[in-house]
Scaffold this active site. Structure first.
Site, PDB file in Angstrom:
ATOM      1  N   TYR A  63       2.013  -9.962   4.487  1.00 21.99           N
ATOM      2  CA  TYR A  63       3.392 -10.171   4.001  1.00 21.99           C
ATOM      3  C   TYR A  63       4.043 -11.200   4.921  1.00 21.99           C
ATOM      4  O   TYR A  63       4.378 -10.921   6.059  1.00 21.99           O
ATOM      5  CB  TYR A  63       4.191  -8.870   4.009  1.00 21.99           C
ATOM      6  CG  TYR A  63       3.668  -7.807   3.062  1.00 21.99           C
ATOM      7  CD1 TYR A  63       2.880  -8.134   1.960  1.00 21.99           C
ATOM      8  CD2 TYR A  63       3.978  -6.467   3.253  1.00 21.99           C
ATOM      9  CE1 TYR A  63       2.408  -7.165   1.100  1.00 21.99           C
ATOM     10  CE2 TYR A  63       3.510  -5.482   2.391  1.00 21.99           C
ATOM     11  CZ  TYR A  63       2.725  -5.842   1.323  1.00 21.99           C
ATOM     12  OH  TYR A  63       2.259  -4.879   0.470  1.00 21.99           O
ATOM     13  N   PRO A 214       7.036   1.344  -7.211  1.00 17.54           N
ATOM     14  CA  PRO A 214       7.656   2.571  -7.762  1.00 17.54           C
ATOM     15  C   PRO A 214       8.905   2.266  -8.583  1.00 17.54           C
ATOM     16  O   PRO A 214       9.282   3.047  -9.460  1.00 17.54           O
ATOM     17  CB  PRO A 214       7.994   3.396  -6.511  1.00 17.54           C
ATOM     18  CG  PRO A 214       8.143   2.382  -5.411  1.00 17.54           C
ATOM     19  CD  PRO A 214       7.117   1.320  -5.729  1.00 17.54           C
ATOM     20  N   LEU A 215       9.522   1.112  -8.297  1.00 16.34           N
ATOM     21  CA  LEU A 215      10.724   0.716  -9.053  1.00 16.34           C
ATOM     22  C   LEU A 215      10.415  -0.433  -9.998  1.00 16.34           C
ATOM     23  O   LEU A 215      11.312  -1.075 -10.526  1.00 16.34           O
ATOM     24  CB  LEU A 215      11.845   0.302  -8.075  1.00 16.34           C
ATOM     25  CG  LEU A 215      12.282   1.381  -7.083  1.00 16.34           C
ATOM     26  CD1 LEU A 215      13.288   0.821  -6.076  1.00 16.34           C
ATOM     27  CD2 LEU A 215      12.896   2.570  -7.830  1.00 16.34           C
ATOM     28  N   GLY A 216       9.139  -0.729 -10.190  1.00 10.37           N
ATOM     29  CA  GLY A 216       8.761  -1.814 -11.092  1.00 10.37           C
ATOM     30  C   GLY A 216       8.372  -3.081 -10.363  1.00 10.37           C
ATOM     31  O   GLY A 216       7.912  -4.033 -10.981  1.00 10.37           O
ATOM     32  N   GLY A 217       8.592  -3.142  -9.041  1.00 14.06           N
ATOM     33  CA  GLY A 217       8.138  -4.286  -8.247  1.00 14.06           C
ATOM     34  C   GLY A 217       8.933  -5.541  -8.515  1.00 14.06           C
ATOM     35  O   GLY A 217      10.169  -5.517  -8.534  1.00 14.06           O
ATOM     36  N   PRO A 220      12.014  -5.287 -11.607  1.00 14.15           N
ATOM     37  CA  PRO A 220      12.460  -3.892 -11.542  1.00 14.15           C
ATOM     38  C   PRO A 220      12.626  -3.259 -12.932  1.00 14.15           C
ATOM     39  O   PRO A 220      12.953  -3.931 -13.911  1.00 14.15           O
ATOM     40  CB  PRO A 220      13.783  -3.983 -10.784  1.00 14.15           C
ATOM     41  CG  PRO A 220      13.595  -5.175  -9.872  1.00 14.15           C
ATOM     42  CD  PRO A 220      12.759  -6.147 -10.672  1.00 14.15           C
TER      43      PRO A 220
HETATM   44  N1  LIG Z   1      -1.102  -2.060  -2.213  1.00 14.52           N
HETATM   45  C1  LIG Z   1      -0.596  -3.058  -2.900  1.00 14.52           C
HETATM   46  O1  LIG Z   1      -1.311  -3.810  -3.556  1.00 14.52           O
HETATM   47  C2  LIG Z   1       0.883  -3.253  -2.926  1.00 14.52           C
HETATM   48  C3  LIG Z   1       1.449  -4.166  -3.839  1.00 14.52           C
HETATM   49  C4  LIG Z   1       2.818  -4.316  -3.856  1.00 14.52           C
HETATM   50  C5  LIG Z   1       3.616  -3.567  -2.986  1.00 14.52           C
HETATM   51  N2  LIG Z   1       3.055  -2.700  -2.093  1.00 14.52           N
HETATM   52  C6  LIG Z   1       3.882  -1.870  -1.184  1.00 14.52           C
HETATM   53  O2  LIG Z   1       4.723  -1.086  -2.007  1.00 14.52           O
HETATM   54  C7  LIG Z   1       6.084  -1.226  -1.583  1.00 14.52           C
HETATM   55  C8  LIG Z   1       6.983  -1.051  -2.783  1.00 14.52           C
HETATM   56  O3  LIG Z   1       6.749  -2.058  -3.730  1.00 14.52           O
HETATM   57  P1  LIG Z   1       7.753  -3.264  -3.990  1.00 14.52           P
HETATM   58  O4  LIG Z   1       8.729  -3.384  -2.879  1.00 14.52           O
HETATM   59  O5  LIG Z   1       6.941  -4.427  -4.331  1.00 14.52           O
HETATM   60  O6  LIG Z   1       8.436  -2.848  -5.341  1.00 14.52           O
HETATM   61  P2  LIG Z   1       9.492  -1.713  -5.755  1.00 14.52           P
HETATM   62  O7  LIG Z   1       9.760  -0.799  -4.610  1.00 14.52           O
HETATM   63  O8  LIG Z   1       9.031  -1.159  -7.033  1.00 14.52           O
HETATM   64  O9  LIG Z   1      10.774  -2.590  -6.102  1.00 14.52           O
HETATM   65  C9  LIG Z   1      11.337  -3.504  -5.239  1.00 14.52           C
HETATM   66  C10 LIG Z   1      12.316  -4.324  -6.062  1.00 14.52           C
HETATM   67  O10 LIG Z   1      13.371  -3.473  -6.527  1.00 14.52           O
HETATM   68  C11 LIG Z   1      14.620  -3.928  -6.011  1.00 14.52           C
HETATM   69  N3  LIG Z   1      15.378  -2.726  -5.638  1.00 14.52           N
HETATM   70  C12 LIG Z   1      15.059  -1.826  -4.682  1.00 14.52           C
HETATM   71  N4  LIG Z   1      15.979  -0.825  -4.651  1.00 14.52           N
HETATM   72  C13 LIG Z   1      16.865  -1.111  -5.624  1.00 14.52           C
HETATM   73  C14 LIG Z   1      18.035  -0.462  -6.093  1.00 14.52           C
HETATM   74  N5  LIG Z   1      18.440   0.693  -5.549  1.00 14.52           N
HETATM   75  N6  LIG Z   1      18.728  -1.016  -7.121  1.00 14.52           N
HETATM   76  C15 LIG Z   1      18.301  -2.172  -7.687  1.00 14.52           C
HETATM   77  N7  LIG Z   1      17.211  -2.846  -7.292  1.00 14.52           N
HETATM   78  C16 LIG Z   1      16.492  -2.322  -6.263  1.00 14.52           C
HETATM   79  C17 LIG Z   1      14.308  -4.797  -4.840  1.00 14.52           C
HETATM   80  O11 LIG Z   1      15.286  -5.796  -4.674  1.00 14.52           O
HETATM   81  P3  LIG Z   1      16.292  -5.791  -3.404  1.00 14.52           P
HETATM   82  O12 LIG Z   1      15.525  -6.307  -2.244  1.00 14.52           O
HETATM   83  O13 LIG Z   1      17.389  -6.686  -3.858  1.00 14.52           O
HETATM   84  O14 LIG Z   1      16.756  -4.379  -3.218  1.00 14.52           O
HETATM   85  C18 LIG Z   1      12.973  -5.414  -5.260  1.00 14.52           C
HETATM   86  O15 LIG Z   1      13.203  -6.502  -6.131  1.00 14.52           O
HETATM   87  C19 LIG Z   1       6.110  -2.618  -0.968  1.00 14.52           C
HETATM   88  O16 LIG Z   1       7.233  -2.778  -0.133  1.00 14.52           O
HETATM   89  C20 LIG Z   1       4.787  -2.676  -0.266  1.00 14.52           C
HETATM   90  O17 LIG Z   1       4.889  -2.060   1.006  1.00 14.52           O
HETATM   91  C21 LIG Z   1       1.701  -2.531  -2.070  1.00 14.52           C
END
Ligand SMILES: NC(=O)c1ccc[n+]([C@@H]2O[C@H](COP(=O)([O-])OP(=O)(O)OC[C@H]3O[C@@H](n4cnc5c(N)ncnc54)[C@H](OP(=O)(O)O)[C@@H]3O)[C@@H](O)[C@H]2O)c1
Length: 290
Positions: A63, A214-217, A220
């Site tokens: 990252y 979990p929130l759609g990545g 969202p």
């Molecule tokens: N193993 C893998 O292949 C893999 C792949 C992807 C991710 N991951 C891990 O999984 C974690 C979670 O995934 P992710 O961060 O990609 O996606 P996520 O948690 O599904 O969603 C993050 C997105 O949602 C927005 N968001 C978060 N809280 C919100 C809220 N309360 N209201 C509105 N929008 C909100 C964020 O924007 P803002 O920043 O504006 O809040 C960002 O755009 C990552 O941080 C990473 O550590 C692992």
């Protein structure tokens, strides 16, 4: 009891962590590439997470690359004893930010050392091997060679526990023949439920399932059902999506990502949200329709 404690705990390797954690990926720059737009704001998110009781942070040295780990170290070191930092290896970035496989034993060893150095740790508590046969989802193929290389790094004492990411049930079975697998990190949320049976199988075996996106990545979640349920409960759609995951299975550990302290607080408050039966029934229908 603080709200995050209401999420309960589950074991991750040798440790018990709260079921609501934090994923650090969103702290890097746009496209998970380069530094954050606001360095101090990124540090503030990490400090707020830990101050609120988060003791499970998910990261990777790819990252940025190297960005989120350095932010974690700057914001949180020296780390409190109960903080579990989980990383993943198996990918690298090119100079334009593309995600490429990095499975050769020497690449895996370098990745573990990079994580340790940039986080300021001597041992990684948990390292996930991120399978890259298809970047966007699990694809069949033997994982024996890279997993054996990671198990070797575990024997050297650089890694305590091993997990798998972006994998199929067959790959998990193959992996268990090589070393203990303490967690699986795959794409899953209220609208994307390909792993339903796998989650139940892992729960029976006491293995943690850590849904990414979990929130759609990057896109969202958007769902009228989610919005309606949230409105009825006086919550936000994202809180409902997280509460649904907490309810789905006791072995699910959440790592929602955000770059905003406001969103972080909102997400952590989901631990206190109870979903009545009629809300659960409505939410269960989302995946079927999408
Ligand atoms: N193993 C893998 O292949 C893999 C792949 C992807 C991710 N991951 C891990 O999984 C974690 C979670 O995934 P992710 O961060 O990609 O996606 P996520 O948690 O599904 O969603 C993050 C997105 O949602 C927005 N968001 C978060 N809280 C919100 C809220 N309360 N209201 C509105 N929008 C909100 C964020 O924007 P803002 O920043 O504006 O809040 C960002 O755009 C990552 O941080 C990473 O550590 C692992």
């Amino acid at each position: 009891m603080s709200s995050i404690d209401q999420s309960g705990t589950f074991s991750l390797g040798g440790r018990r962590v709260k079921r609501l954690g934090y994923g650090a990926m969103q702290l890097a720059g746009p496209g998970v590439f380069g530094p954050p737009r606001d360095h101090d704001a990124a540090l503030a998110v990490l400090r707020e997470a830990v101050a609120a009781g988060v003791n499970h942070i998910d990261t990777s040295d790819f990252y940025g690359p190297h960005v989120t780990n350095k932010l974690i170290r700057e914001a949180l070191a020296p780390y409190s004893d109960d903080l579990v930092i989980v990383t993943k290896i198996g990918a690298r970035r090119d100079e334009r930010g593309a995600w490429l496989p990095a499975f050769a034993p020497e690449e895996l060893a370098r990745a573990v050392h990079d994580n340790l150095r940039n986080l300021g740790l001597e041992t990684m508590e948990v390292v996930n091997l991120r399978i890259m046969f298809d970047t966007h989802g699990p694809a069949e193929g033997s994982i024996e060679e890279p997993l054996a290389a990671l198990a070797d790094l575990q024997r050297q004492g650089l890694v305590r526990h091993i997990g798998l990411s972006n994998v199929t049930p067959a790959q998990i079975a193959e992996g268990r023949g090589i070393c203990e697998i303490v967690c699986v990190q795959n794409h899953y949320n209220v609208a994307h439920r390909a792993d339903d049976a796998l989650i139940d199988d892992l729960a029976r075996d006491g293995v943690a399932y850590v849904p990414y996106f979990p929130l759609g990545g990057f896109s969202p979640l958007q769902s009228s059902t989610l919005n309606e349920v949230a409105q009825r409960l006086g919550a936000t759609p994202m809180q409902v999506a997280l509460a649904w995951l907490l309810h789905r299975s006791p072995n699910i550990l959440l790592i929602p990502g955000t770059s905003s302290v406001g969103h972080l607080r909102e997400n952590l408050a989901a631990a206190a949200l109870d979903l009545p039966e009629e809300a659960l029934a409505a939410l269960d229908g989302i995946a079927a329709r999408s």
